[in-house]
Write an enzyme that holds these catalytic residues in place. Structure first.
Site, PDB file in Angstrom:
ATOM      1  N   GLU A 126      19.076  50.407  50.056  1.00 18.63           N
ATOM      2  CA  GLU A 126      18.749  51.732  49.535  1.00 18.63           C
ATOM      3  C   GLU A 126      19.100  52.835  50.522  1.00 18.63           C
ATOM      4  OE1 GLU A 126      14.886  51.645  47.184  1.00 18.63           O
ATOM      5  OE2 GLU A 126      14.946  49.599  47.980  1.00 18.63           O
TER       6      GLU A 126
ATOM      7  N   GLU B 282      28.426  41.662  48.079  1.00 19.25           N
ATOM      8  CA  GLU B 282      29.558  41.875  48.973  1.00 19.25           C
ATOM      9  C   GLU B 282      29.104  41.849  50.434  1.00 19.25           C
ATOM     10  OE1 GLU B 282      32.199  45.102  47.879  1.00 19.25           O
ATOM     11  OE2 GLU B 282      31.476  45.058  45.801  1.00 19.25           O
ATOM     12  N   TYR B 283      30.066  41.633  51.322  1.00 21.01           N
ATOM     13  CA  TYR B 283      29.830  41.576  52.768  1.00 21.01           C
ATOM     14  C   TYR B 283      28.753  40.540  53.111  1.00 21.01           C
ATOM     15  CZ  TYR B 283      32.774  45.691  52.971  1.00 21.01           C
ATOM     16  OH  TYR B 283      33.834  46.547  52.856  1.00 21.01           O
TER      17      TYR B 283
ATOM     18  N   MET C 229      38.442  42.222  42.445  1.00 19.63           N
ATOM     19  CA  MET C 229      38.452  43.650  42.786  1.00 19.63           C
ATOM     20  C   MET C 229      39.792  44.034  43.419  1.00 19.63           C
ATOM     21  SD  MET C 229      34.497  44.236  43.988  1.00 19.63           S
ATOM     22  CE  MET C 229      34.396  42.830  45.115  1.00 19.63           C
ATOM     23  N   THR C 230      40.818  44.006  42.577  1.00 20.12           N
ATOM     24  CA  THR C 230      42.186  44.261  43.040  1.00 20.12           C
ATOM     25  C   THR C 230      42.478  45.759  43.103  1.00 20.12           C
ATOM     26  OG1 THR C 230      42.795  43.720  40.759  1.00 20.12           O
ATOM     27  CG2 THR C 230      43.252  42.070  42.434  1.00 20.12           C
ATOM     28  N   TYR C 231      41.806  46.404  44.039  1.00 17.56           N
ATOM     29  CA  TYR C 231      42.016  47.824  44.323  1.00 17.56           C
ATOM     30  C   TYR C 231      41.487  48.112  45.723  1.00 17.56           C
ATOM     31  CZ  TYR C 231      37.533  47.299  41.831  1.00 17.56           C
ATOM     32  OH  TYR C 231      36.338  46.830  41.361  1.00 17.56           O
ATOM     33  N   GLU C 232      41.640  49.345  46.158  1.00 14.36           N
ATOM     34  CA  GLU C 232      41.174  49.795  47.465  1.00 14.36           C
ATOM     35  C   GLU C 232      42.010  49.286  48.631  1.00 14.36           C
ATOM     36  OE1 GLU C 232      37.817  52.053  48.203  1.00 14.36           O
ATOM     37  OE2 GLU C 232      39.403  52.570  46.781  1.00 14.36           O
TER      38      GLU C 232
END
Length: 396
Positions: A142, A185-186, A248-251
């Site tokens: 948060e 993620e991570y 997540m094929t971007y960034e």
């Protein structure tokens, strides 16, 4: 020949079946002259291409030209993430093109409790258009982004995980969600197996209650790819247990990264070439970026890019008198412009050509479909390209 290696004459006119054509603006063109050439009218072209001022065009920009009513090639699924503050007008315009809508997001705490979101409006609009709403659960803290520690607790602490299942189930039922999307993620590399087991347990529990499960994975090009974003995402395991997997094929081009294409097709291909060897192609939703980045040049490490919509990127090029270029390796448009202080910028974005190039990968690899990040801004040429190439599956 252009500086990106494509003969110039090949970039002027692209036909997508009979339902859509793409025209690349040349010096001397006007919307009136283009409309006359293709037997349509200016107002229709301005609407489809989101032009606020039809009297102004940018050299090199792509214009979607409406065509006939040829049947779509086939059907695909379209998932989209959206923030709770997305306008109702945007969501209602996008809704007919979606199979799933993922309001982003419920953040899980280390003890298995959840921080909620105001998602009732999004769920109602989604269902009114036969779009299936999916509850998104993340390990976002948060205060400071994705938390490896929160993920570790949920993946390894039995009491916390049990509480999480109960809380997820309660939200699914109370809010009338169609299914669950897990976006952790991570994750610490040593939690890789624990995360795979977590997905397996999620599928078992949710399936028993009648809910499908999808997960979101970082864009890996091999099983050995290292790094905190990648190692714990086991493609083979997620492909085995989840009903759908969002890649997540971007960034590649991102806020604090160096200027480059956001979703280069050549890099997406590397991810897909690996993914299809370890998971069912019919479960894969290819990530689809729906935004642009504006970088100040010369770029320096730590310098943030400004995010804007694809439509706003085109308007910026027009207002600055910039010529839009196209990188045929990445299949992505870009342009330079000078700001009011005389500083040079570069903008990478998506246009109808890059949308078509990525949509073609879905058919080429026989994927389930695409997953849009995010659908908070309408890019009408992209939606027109989608409906010209495929029909969108509806589950409700």
């Amino acid at each position: 020949e252009s500086q990106t290696g494509c003969p110039a004459f090949l970039s002027k006119f692209i036909v997508i079946g009979a339902a859509m054509q793409i025209y690349i603006v040349r010096p001397g063109d006007s919307l009136y002259s283009v409309a006359r050439r293709f037997g349509t009218n200016e107002s229709r072209l301005a609407e489809i291409n989101q032009l606020s001022d039809p009297s102004r065009l940018a050299i090199g920009m792509s214009l979607v030209i409406p065509g006939g009513e040829e049947a779509a090639r086939g059907s695909i699924e379209v998932n989209a993430y959206d923030y709770p503050n997305v306008s109702s007008e945007v969501l209602e315009e996008t809704n007919p093109y979606l199979t799933y809508l993922c309001p982003f997001c419920y953040s899980a705490r280390a003890d298995g409790s959840l921080s909620g979101i105001d998602d009732e409006r999004l769920i109602s609009i989604a269902r009114s258009g036969q779009t299936a709403p999916l509850m998104v659960v993340t390990n976002l803290s948060e205060s400071s982004g994705f938390s490896s520690d929160i993920a570790h607790s949920l993946l390894t602490n039995e009491a916390a995980q049990s509480a999480l299942w109960e809380n997820i189930t309660a939200v699914l039922r109370e809010k009338n969600y169609y299914g669950l999307n897990i976006n952790f993620e991570y994750i610490y590399p040593f939690d890789r197996d624990s995360y795979s087991q977590f997905v397996a347990r999620a599928a078992e529990r949710m399936h028993a209650l009648g809910y499908p499960v999808s997960t979101a994975l970082a864009p890996k090009e091999s099983a050995e790819q290292g790094g905190l974003l990648y190692t714990a995402h086991d493609y083979e395991a997620h492909g085995r247990y989840a009903d759908r997997v969002v890649l997540m094929t971007y960034e590649w081009g991102y806020t604090y990264g160096s200027p480059q294409a956001i979703s280069p097709v050549n890099r997406i291909r590397r991810v897909l070439d690996y993914a299809v060897t370890v998971m069912p192609v019919g479960k894969i939703l290819m990530g689809f970026s729906n935004y642009a980045y504006d970088w100040l040049l010369p770029w320096r490490q730590g310098q943030a890019a400004r995010i804007l919509s694809n439509a706003a990127a085109v308007e910026l090029a027009i207002s600055r008198g910039a010529e839009i270029k196209y990188d045929y390796t990445a299949q992505a448009p870009w342009f330079n412009y000078a700001d009011a202080a005389g500083r040079t910028h570069v903008v990478w974005f998506e246009d109808a050509r890059s949308v078509v190039a990525r949509l073609q990968l879905v058919g080429e690899y026989s994927l389930a479909g695409i997953s849009i990040w995010t659908a908070d801004k309408v890019y009408r040429p992209g939606l027109y390209a989608l409906q010209s190439m495929y029909s969108v599956e509806k589950l409700l």
